[in-house]
Design a protein around this motif. Structure first.
Motif, PDB file in Angstrom:
ATOM      1  N   GLU A   1       8.350 -34.238  22.242  1.00 20.38           N
ATOM      2  CA  GLU A   1       9.392 -34.843  21.279  1.00 20.38           C
ATOM      3  C   GLU A   1      10.757 -34.313  21.733  1.00 20.38           C
ATOM      4  N   PRO A   2      11.853 -35.018  21.461  1.00 21.80           N
ATOM      5  CA  PRO A   2      13.051 -34.706  21.779  1.00 21.80           C
ATOM      6  C   PRO A   2      13.640 -33.681  20.773  1.00 21.80           C
ATOM      7  N   THR A   3      13.111 -32.899  20.155  1.00 16.76           N
ATOM      8  CA  THR A   3      13.334 -31.905  19.028  1.00 16.76           C
ATOM      9  C   THR A   3      12.552 -30.455  19.213  1.00 16.76           C
ATOM     10  N   TYR A   4      13.114 -29.732  18.781  1.00 14.29           N
ATOM     11  CA  TYR A   4      12.512 -28.350  18.566  1.00 14.29           C
ATOM     12  C   TYR A   4      12.980 -27.528  17.592  1.00 14.29           C
ATOM     13  N   ASN A   5      12.196 -26.877  16.468  1.00 13.49           N
ATOM     14  CA  ASN A   5      12.742 -26.276  15.563  1.00 13.49           C
ATOM     15  C   ASN A   5      13.731 -27.148  14.781  1.00 13.49           C
ATOM     16  N   ASP A   6      13.256 -28.387  14.504  1.00 12.75           N
ATOM     17  CA  ASP A   6      14.318 -29.248  13.702  1.00 12.75           C
ATOM     18  C   ASP A   6      15.511 -29.729  14.218  1.00 12.75           C
ATOM     19  N   LYS A   7      15.517 -29.187  15.551  1.00  7.26           N
ATOM     20  CA  LYS A   7      16.752 -29.605  16.229  1.00  7.26           C
ATOM     21  C   LYS A   7      16.721 -30.278  17.565  1.00  7.26           C
ATOM     22  N   GLU A   8      17.595 -31.132  17.674  1.00 10.40           N
ATOM     23  CA  GLU A   8      17.481 -32.123  18.851  1.00 10.40           C
ATOM     24  C   GLU A   8      17.707 -31.078  20.090  1.00 10.40           C
ATOM     25  N   MET A   9      16.893 -31.420  21.037  1.00 12.40           N
ATOM     26  CA  MET A   9      17.322 -30.613  22.524  1.00 12.40           C
ATOM     27  C   MET A   9      18.687 -31.102  22.792  1.00 12.40           C
ATOM     28  N   LYS A  10      19.194 -30.217  23.493  1.00 13.11           N
ATOM     29  CA  LYS A  10      20.985 -30.579  23.947  1.00 13.11           C
ATOM     30  C   LYS A  10      21.053 -31.515  24.627  1.00 13.11           C
ATOM     31  N   GLN A  11      20.168 -31.872  25.668  1.00 11.44           N
ATOM     32  CA  GLN A  11      20.396 -33.220  26.528  1.00 11.44           C
ATOM     33  C   GLN A  11      19.034 -33.496  26.927  1.00 11.44           C
ATOM     34  N   ALA A  12      18.156 -34.270  25.993  1.00 12.67           N
ATOM     35  CA  ALA A  12      16.609 -34.598  26.499  1.00 12.67           C
ATOM     36  C   ALA A  12      16.632 -35.869  27.249  1.00 12.67           C
TER      37      ALA A  12
END
Length: 358
Positions: free
Chosen positions: A306-317
């Motif tokens: 998924e494009p998130t990690y620890n409830d934050k968006e990956m910087k540039q997924a």
């Protein structure tokens, strides 16, 4: 503007392009580019005039879209049909429009290719020039959020666009200087340290000076768009991009000494995504790096489902095949290092390089 909005535009336009790859200009504007205008916050007819009259080459022409603020045009978008490849003639046309009307910002596009231009005052001859700030494709637009924002109506209205573009230009030139003159700069740093401190530290200073320059280049690339083709800011605007920006990055996957697959691309992130997709499909990469998210160092997820990690968006997924996501907001050195780790996990060898002869 967020990356999701740009991605939505791309996902909406892509099937239209696939269904009608040879559509004419009028259909391209109605089916694709009106939505791009909306993405930028330009509104027809509130602040955007269609078929705006401009004088160029001693004649009167019509530019397809003109952003009007305070009663004056501040940006032009010149459209071509999807079936027509952008050429130097089209670039000269837009450049002439910008020059004749004293407009600073311009976009040239056929719905598949997107080129962003900037009219600026030259340092040496005090003459206005038109420069390509970015050349990209529809698929890569989500990776170009920073430059797209400079052409948004709100950014232009707040007089922030020029500052954004100038900052990007300065960073790119600084990066190129650090890269091209690395040996000379490192020697100058060593000379300064040995003259100021002691020649006993010369050996250690030589290593540290080069590493310092590498770190500085990485930091600069983290701030600007690392996907920008090399030396875009120095291009001759009359030269086709296909001739000047051609596959400067390459990779090769080998197994037991035999080459299994080769990759080339003009964009670092596209090269990385292609290689990771290949490893997923042919060497069961996901099983090799599970559990997801794959975090090889510190707390940064490189591959996830998924494009998130620890409830934050990956910087540039970057979305991969089979619904996985790859973090591509990495410097060139970081991309090479992560690809090396993934290849090793799959039991294959990898060779990545930047082709300096391009």
């Amino acid at each position: 503007m967020d990356t999701a909005s740009i991605r939505d535009y791309v996902e909406s336009a892509q099937p239209i392009i696939e269904d009608s790859p040879q559509m004419q200009e009028a259909t391209t504007k109605a089916s694709i580019l009106n939505d791009f205008i909306e993405l930028l916050g330009w509104e027809i007819p509130a602040n955007t005039e269609l078929e705006y009259s401009v004088k160029a080459f001693s004649k009167t022409f019509k530019v397809d879209y003109a952003l009007i603020l305070g009663g004056q045009p501040v940006a032009f978008l010149e459209a071509k049909g999807l079936g027509k490849t952008l050429t130097s003639k089209h670039r000269e046309q837009l450049s002439a429009y910008l020059q004749s009307e004293n407009v600073r910002l311009g976009i040239l596009t056929n719905g598949q290719e997107y080129e962003f231009y900037y009219r600026y005052l030259g340092d040496s001859d005090s003459q206005f020039k038109v420069e390509a700030v970015e050349r990209t494709t529809l698929r890569k637009l989500p990776d170009k959020k920073g430059i797209i924002e400079a052409y948004q109506v709100s950014t232009i209205h707040n007089e922030e666009s020029i500052a954004i573009i100038e900052h990007i230009r300065k960073l790119r030139k600084s990066r190129d200087t650090l890269t091209d003159d690395k040996e000379e700069l490192a020697t100058a740093v060593v000379d300064l340290l040995t003259d100021t401190v002691s020649d006993a530290i010369e050996s250690e200073a030589q290593t540290q000076a080069k590493e310092m320059i590498d770190r500085l280049v990485n930091d600069i690339e983290s701030e600007i768009d690392t996907d920008t083709p090399r030396r875009l800011d120095n291009e001759d605007s009359s030269t086709d991009s296909e001739d000047r920006i051609t596959q400067p990055y390459s990779g090769e996957i080998s197994q037991s000494g035999d080459v299994a697959e080769t990759f080339t691309d003009s964009v670092q992130s596209d090269l990385m995504a292609s290689i990771v997709n290949y490893l997923i499909q042919n060497h069961d990469l996901i099983s090799a790096i599970e559990p997801l998210p794959y975090i090889p160092a510190k707390n940064r997820a490189i591959v996830n489902d998924e494009p998130t990690y620890n409830d934050k968006e990956m910087k540039q997924a970057r979305e991969l095949e089979q619904e996985y996501y790859l973090e591509v907001n990495l410097s060139w050195d970081q991309k090479q290092r992560e690809l090396g780790r993934m290849a090793e996990a799959c039991g294959v060898e990898i060779s990545i390089r930047e082709n300096d002869d391009i």
